[in-house]
Design a protein around this motif. Structure first.
Motif, PDB file in Angstrom:
ATOM      1  N   GLY A   1       1.342  -1.771  -0.113  1.00 17.40           N
ATOM      2  CA  GLY A   1       0.040   0.117  -0.197  1.00 17.40           C
ATOM      3  C   GLY A   1       1.108   1.360  -0.168  1.00 17.40           C
ATOM      4  N   PRO A   2       0.245   1.864  -0.442  1.00 20.70           N
ATOM      5  CA  PRO A   2       0.872   3.406  -0.481  1.00 20.70           C
ATOM      6  C   PRO A   2       1.664   4.152   1.089  1.00 20.70           C
ATOM      7  CG  PRO A   2      -0.688   3.961  -1.423  1.00 20.70           C
ATOM      8  CD  PRO A   2      -0.620   2.014  -1.895  1.00 20.70           C
ATOM      9  N   TRP A   3       0.857   3.625   1.746  1.00 18.78           N
ATOM     10  CA  TRP A   3       1.471   4.181   3.368  1.00 18.78           C
ATOM     11  C   TRP A   3       1.656   3.400   3.948  1.00 18.78           C
ATOM     12  CZ3 TRP A   3      -3.388   1.254   1.428  1.00 18.78           C
ATOM     13  CH2 TRP A   3      -2.989  -0.248   2.453  1.00 18.78           C
ATOM     14  N   ASN A   4       2.717   2.563   3.280  1.00 18.84           N
ATOM     15  CA  ASN A   4       3.540   1.518   3.778  1.00 18.84           C
ATOM     16  C   ASN A   4       5.061   1.865   3.446  1.00 18.84           C
ATOM     17  OD1 ASN A   4       2.500  -1.496   3.586  1.00 18.84           O
ATOM     18  ND2 ASN A   4       2.369  -0.504   4.563  1.00 18.84           N
ATOM     19  N   VAL A   5       5.064   3.119   2.607  1.00 19.39           N
ATOM     20  CA  VAL A   5       6.220   4.220   2.633  1.00 19.39           C
ATOM     21  C   VAL A   5       5.391   5.667   2.707  1.00 19.39           C
ATOM     22  CG1 VAL A   5       7.813   5.472   0.694  1.00 19.39           C
ATOM     23  CG2 VAL A   5       7.105   3.300   0.675  1.00 19.39           C
ATOM     24  N   HIS A   6       6.142   6.287   4.068  1.00 16.65           N
ATOM     25  CA  HIS A   6       5.270   7.236   4.910  1.00 16.65           C
ATOM     26  C   HIS A   6       6.586   8.192   5.360  1.00 16.65           C
ATOM     27  CE1 HIS A   6       6.097   5.446   8.836  1.00 16.65           C
ATOM     28  NE2 HIS A   6       6.432   4.743   7.958  1.00 16.65           N
ATOM     29  N   GLU A   7       5.571   9.575   6.142  1.00 18.31           N
ATOM     30  CA  GLU A   7       6.738  10.176   6.667  1.00 18.31           C
ATOM     31  C   GLU A   7       6.851   9.996   7.893  1.00 18.31           C
ATOM     32  OE1 GLU A   7       3.120  11.381   5.115  1.00 18.31           O
ATOM     33  OE2 GLU A   7       4.162  11.219   3.024  1.00 18.31           O
ATOM     34  N   GLY A   8       7.189   9.190   8.611  1.00 13.78           N
ATOM     35  CA  GLY A   8       7.340   9.043   9.875  1.00 13.78           C
ATOM     36  C   GLY A   8       6.480   9.886  11.448  1.00 13.78           C
ATOM     37  N   ALA A   9       5.299  10.125  10.574  1.00 16.86           N
ATOM     38  CA  ALA A   9       4.585  10.468  12.288  1.00 16.86           C
ATOM     39  C   ALA A   9       4.122   9.676  12.470  1.00 16.86           C
ATOM     40  CB  ALA A   9       3.601  11.781  11.366  1.00 16.86           C
ATOM     41  N   ASP A  10       4.231   9.776  14.093  1.00 14.76           N
ATOM     42  CA  ASP A  10       3.490   8.313  15.044  1.00 14.76           C
ATOM     43  C   ASP A  10       2.631   9.548  16.233  1.00 14.76           C
ATOM     44  OD1 ASP A  10       5.219   9.730  17.344  1.00 14.76           O
ATOM     45  OD2 ASP A  10       6.204   8.203  16.770  1.00 14.76           O
ATOM     46  N   ALA A  11       2.631   8.707  17.387  1.00 17.13           N
ATOM     47  CA  ALA A  11       1.252   9.699  18.564  1.00 17.13           C
ATOM     48  C   ALA A  11       2.113  10.702  18.836  1.00 17.13           C
ATOM     49  CB  ALA A  11       0.653   8.460  19.439  1.00 17.13           C
ATOM     50  N   PHE A  12       3.269  10.741  18.891  1.00 18.07           N
ATOM     51  CA  PHE A  12       3.855  11.421  19.956  1.00 18.07           C
ATOM     52  C   PHE A  12       4.931  12.683  18.963  1.00 18.07           C
ATOM     53  CE2 PHE A  12       2.905   7.733  22.117  1.00 18.07           C
ATOM     54  CZ  PHE A  12       2.478   8.311  23.214  1.00 18.07           C
ATOM     55  N   GLY A  13       4.648  12.084  17.405  1.00 13.46           N
ATOM     56  CA  GLY A  13       5.749  13.091  16.969  1.00 13.46           C
ATOM     57  C   GLY A  13       5.130  13.358  15.417  1.00 13.46           C
ATOM     58  N   PRO A  14       5.709  14.386  14.825  1.00 17.31           N
ATOM     59  CA  PRO A  14       5.352  14.974  13.774  1.00 17.31           C
ATOM     60  C   PRO A  14       6.023  14.140  12.036  1.00 17.31           C
ATOM     61  CG  PRO A  14       6.370  16.861  14.237  1.00 17.31           C
ATOM     62  CD  PRO A  14       6.182  15.467  15.681  1.00 17.31           C
ATOM     63  N   ASP A  15       5.752  14.075  10.925  1.00 13.91           N
ATOM     64  CA  ASP A  15       5.880  13.817   9.972  1.00 13.91           C
ATOM     65  C   ASP A  15       7.873  13.951  10.351  1.00 13.91           C
ATOM     66  OD1 ASP A  15       4.003  13.296   9.102  1.00 13.91           O
ATOM     67  OD2 ASP A  15       4.037  14.342   7.233  1.00 13.91           O
TER      68      ASP A  15
END
Ligand code: GLO
Ligand code: MG
Length: 343
Positions: free
Chosen positions: A9-23
């Motif tokens: 899926g295209p979401w498998n290459v992503h900008e790295g945001a998680d619940a505690f930090g941004p892209d």
């Protein structure tokens, strides 16, 4: 060489945001992702409805279909197929309390609208699979929904999709929690039971994600086997997970090689793929990974699958048979460990 076809899926290459930090990485254009997917060995792409048609909520139905048609052309140009379309029901304000099982009828109607649009998009992309990852179909507050009513609502929603398109197949992707606390469809057993309750069980099957099984405290290979026994394993999301914590989507095999070996073993032994099914990945790059090398987790996962296919081929079935007859399972276990430890 692999005996399988692969999807991502295209979401498998992503900008790295998680619940505690941004892209943390720049976004990569969809067209560039497609070209790289093909280059590193993928055959097909998994879509959310709004991966194919961004801003879908603001568009009318003919426009949605026209945009999906453009995406089909991009896929064709890259020699890629579409595996499935999944309505992304967890992002909108209207689905804060779930979609198909929301207490609010307008929310449920919105969820159906997105589901029907996903079917329209699938038709344009030339695929017959709709995946339902039931992200918020469950409760945050246990007393906030009637679970019996909710299960019936879920079945009703699936029936409406089946009726909307007589060729479409529905694949439910179970997950016990996250983002919801208690989900209504936590395991492959739940999925098969829901399938049996629908108007056409022959068109309702499962997609098993390794990490989701681990989050349920279950063995992913056994969950796959459960659906395979019913002829209803129509998709997999291979990845890995370090214990029962947040959903990690790690590189396949990175945490538990034996568990990964057994997933490939059950898939190979039971002809997974012979009906056109893909080995799908659902993996995330670590947040620390720079953009230039942010496909590494995909390449690694593909390599692990291929290496484990070789291991499965080299698994000595005569010795396995003899040790089963002798009931020397300690020795059998060592045969497997040696197979995995030796190069
Ligand atoms: C999240 C799910 C998610 C789905 C995807 C397709 O936990 O694994 O990635 O697989 O949205 O429906
Ligand atoms: Mg998944």
């Amino acid at each position: 060489m692999s005996g399988f076809k692969f999807s991502v899926g295209p979401w498998n290459v992503h900008e790295g945001a998680d619940a505690f930090g941004p892209d943390i990485r720049p976004a990569i254009a969809f067209a560039d992702k497609l070209a790289t997917f093909r280059k590193i060995g993928f055959d097909a792409v998994q879509f959310h409805d709004d991966d194919a048609v961004p801003e879908i909520n603001g568009l009318r139905e003919p426009e949605i279909i026209a945009r999906a048609r453009d995406v089909r052309k991009m896929l064709d140009d890259n020699g890629l197929a579409a595996e499935f379309v999944a309505p992304r029901l967890w992002m909108d304000k209207r689905t804060a309390d779930g979609g198909y099982t929301s207490n609010c009828p307008e929310d449920r109607a919105y969820a159906m609208w997105r589901s029907f649009r996903s079917i329209d998009i699938a038709n344009e992309l030339g695929c017959d699979k709709i995946v339902l990852w039931l992200a918020r179909e469950g409760t945050l507050c246990a007393e906030s929904k009637d679970t019996v009513v909710s299960i019936r609502r879920l079945v009703d929603a699936v029936n409406k999709m089946l009726a909307y398109d007589p060729k479409i197949k529905i694949l439910i992707e179970p997950k016990p929690n996250e983002p919801i606390d208690r989900s209504f469809c936590g395991t492959m057993g739940h999925v098969m039971a829901v399938s049996a309750m629908t108007d056409d069980p022959s068109r309702v099957g499962g997609l098993l994600e390794s990490a989701h099984a681990i989050l349920a405290g279950l063995d992913p290979a056994n969950e796959m086997a459960f659906a395979l026994a019913m002829g209803k394993l129509w998709g997999v999301h291979l990845n890995d997970q370090n214990g029962m914590k947040y959903d990690q989507d790690k590189t396949f095999g990175a945490e538990n090689l034996r568990q990964a070996f057994n997933q490939i073993r059950v898939l190979k032994d039971h002809g997974y793929g012979s009906g056109g099914e893909y080995i799908g990945l659902d993996v995330k790059a670590m947040r620390t990974q720079p953009v230039e090398i942010s496909y590494r987790h995909l390449e690694n996962s593909l390599n692990v699958v291929r290496l484990l296919e070789e291991k499965v081929d080299r698994f000595d079935r005569d010795i396995q048979k003899k040790l089963i007859e002798a009931r020397d399972y300690e020795a059998l276990e060592m045969v497997v460990l040696q197979l995995l430890l030796k190069g």
